[in-house]
Scaffold this motif. Structure first.
Motif: not given
Lengths: 336, 116, 152
Positions: B98, B100-102, B104-106, B108-113
């Motif tokens: 849980x 790592x999912x939160x 990495x999700x966070x 990735x959301x900051x970096x990618x579009x």
């Protein structure tokens, strides 16, 4: 002038003076990609988010439509526009930018013909000299509002449709031009109990059938009086169902029926059963079909824009999908 | 052999999920939720532990192992602290997943579009 | 069969118009892709067992975290949803699907800001998994504990 039960005949000459269409990358690669006025290679259309991208699509379509006939926004009396997003925000934003008296419209994917029919009626009755209409939809804004985040990997069934990224604008005026708007039929809301949002073609086919049936009754015409009966977004699932429903009613539309959702993409594109969305019927009608009418290749076309009037909440509450279809008749006044 | 069983058992659990999608027309969310509940149920009598011993990652990678781990951690604490232990232990074994999912999700959301 | 114009029977009568799902093909795809993801998991597990001091009981932690990292990145690059459409449950059921549901929701709502967009929507899809996991663990746990207590 009212015609029959639910149709109008525009007794004064009303014309489709100009059109403007924009679309995204997949539509560009589709069979009518070259007919669309402006296409984008990126789904973001150079904007920072999806909603801004959709606004750009509609803004550009409107600009192209006005530029074609050397008009400025202040030369137009009214603006009638809609889209699929909550509170038709895209249309409202463009109306804000152009400062044309604005009527926001919502008929889901049938908004294209809803706005066109009402614009024609305004001009016919003398309440306006010219009315600008516009509709838009964007695959990603629709996905995130109606379904899942765009990057979510949950698979969708084959009956699903793919929201068209694009916008279509039209200018309706009294000034004579190659395409005349002659009749319109306002649809009833029809719901035959389909609850699956991944099967909108099946849900909308009865609405399209109802409007076409009443249109033919009201005008006293036969399907063969039309070069094309063009439905909005029934896709490869809803189209044969519509033809079967009509056949069962003793009306044969097999030879003349076409569907915008099947014309805008080629079968090898990854779009499930075909295109849908408010822009689907608008982009096809205002680009390819309008060009054919201008050249006189098509003489008389019945455009039946179909729409699903649900939102995600009532679907989760297990309600079925209410559907509607509005029809407008476009005629070529000659061509070469 | 371990690799083969990981592949086969993991693949078969996915087939069960696919049949739920195709045959019962469940939404992806319903499929995942059902599998988690099934996983928790199979923790009883140590059934899921036997599957892990047999198939390794074939049993720990599918989402069924999430339900199993939640209950497994809860029961471990409950053996010492009774009913209160159930609440204390629920997330002990799933913490890494849980978190790592939160995280990495966070990030990735900051970096990618979103690509659409 | 009756007329297709009967609204009450419509849903039943149009079944013939729907494209057929090839269950065998979709299950085969799910089997191969899902199995392959588990195979990667097994390789990662063997790697951690060989090169770190994780043991058979704890190695699941870094394995799952690594798979989640890979899945989050693939989601960020915009390819996980393409795999998902092909593989169906094959990419949905492994823990990578769980990570995809979290990352995709966070990413999609980025435009509404970090707090109200990313953080608020992070569990939009995955929340159901955690809720049902915890509730079912509590229910089964209480039952098992009660039975154990009764049996002494």
């Amino acid at each position: 002038m009212k015609l029959g039960k639910q149709s109008w005949r525009f007794s004064n000459a009303v014309y489709l003076a100009s059109t403007g269409t924009t679309a995204g990358p997949l539509e560009k690669q589709g069979p009518i990609g070259t007919e669309i006025d402006k296409t984008y290679d990126k789904l973001h259309c150079g904007e920072k988010n999806w909603e801004a991208a959709e606004r750009t699509l509609m803004r550009e379509a409107v600009d192209i439509c006005l530029k074609n006939v050397n008009k400025k926004p202040e030369d137009v009396d009214f603006f009638m526009a809609g889209d699929l997003l909550n509170q038709v925000v895209t249309a409202n934003s463009i109306a804000k930018e152009h400062q044309i008296p604005h009527l926001g419209m919502f008929g889901a994917c049938s908004t294209s013909m809803q706005t066109l029919a009402l614009a024609a009626q305004f001009v016919d009755s003398g309440f306006a000299d010219s009315v600008l209409t516009a509709v838009s939809s964007h695959n990603a804004t629709a996905e995130r509002q109606f379904r899942y985040p765009t990057e979510y990997g949950g698979p969708r069934p084959k009956t699903a449709t793919f929201t068209v990224t694009g916008a279509g604008a039209s200018l309706v005026s009294k000034k004579e031009s190659p395409i005349r708007i002659t009749e319109a039929t306002v649809g009833r809301v029809i719901d035959w109990g389909i609850k699956d949002v991944n099967d909108m073609g099946s849900a909308m086919a009865p609405a399209a059938a109802d409007t076409i049936t009443h249109h033919l009754e009201d005008t006293g015409r036969e399907p063969s009086d039309y070069d094309m009966i063009l439905t909005g977004d029934l896709s490869s699932v809803g189209s044969p169902i519509l033809r079967e429903i009509m056949w069962d009613r003793g009306i044969d539309i097999n030879g003349v029926h076409q569907d915008c959702g099947l014309m805008i993409y080629s079968p090898n594109q990854p779009v499930f059963a075909g295109g849908s969305g408010a822009a689907c019927s608008a982009v096809v009608t205002y680009s390819y079909v309008a060009n054919q009418l201008k050249r006189g290749k098509l003489k008389r076309v019945l455009v039946v824009a179909t729409g699903c009037l649900h939102n995600p909440i009532i679907i989760q509450q297990k309600e079925s999908i209410p559907c509607i279809a509005h029809a407008v008749v476009l005629e070529s006044i000659g061509g070469e | 052999m371990e690799f083969l069983w990981a592949f086969v058992i993991g693949g078969l659990i996915c087939v069960i999920g696919q049949l739920m999608l195709d045959l019962f027309k469940l939404t992806p969310a319903h499929v995942i939720v059902s599998l988690v509940v099934i996983g928790a149920f199979l923790d009883s009598f140590g059934l899921y532990d036997k599957l892990i011993k047999f198939a390794g990652a074939g049993a720990t990678v599918p989402i069924t192992s999430f339900g199993h781990s939640l209950l497994h951690g809860a029961m471990a604490e409950a053996n010492q602290h009774g009913y209160i232990g159930l609440a204390m232990g629920t997330f002990t074994l799933t913490s890494a997943g849980i978190t790592s999912a939160i995280l990495f999700g966070f990030i990735v959301a900051l970096i990618f579009k979103p690509k659409g | 069969m009756g007329s297709i114009n009967d609204p009450k029977q419509y849903k039943k009568n149009i079944k013939a118009f729907h494209p057929k799902t090839n269950y065998f093909v979709s299950c085969l795809k799910a089997f191969i892709v899902g199995g392959f993801i588990c195979l990667i998991g097994e390789c990662i597990e063997k790697f951690y067992l060989a090169f770190t001091d994780f043991n058979q009981n704890t190695v699941g932690n870094p394995t799952v975290a690594t798979l989640i990292l890979i899945s989050s990145l693939l989601t960020g690059f915009g390819v996980y949803d393409k795999f998902g459409q092909f593989a169906g449950a094959g990419t949905l059921v492994p823990v990578t699907g769980f990570a995809n549901s979290i990352t995709s929701a966070a990413l999609e709502h980025k435009s509404e800001g970090v707090v109200l967009g990313i953080a608020t929507n992070l569990f939009k899809l995955a929340g159901a998994v955690i809720v049902f996991g915890v509730v079912s663990a509590a229910v089964f746990g209480i039952i098992r504990l009660t039975i154990n207590n009764l049996l002494g």
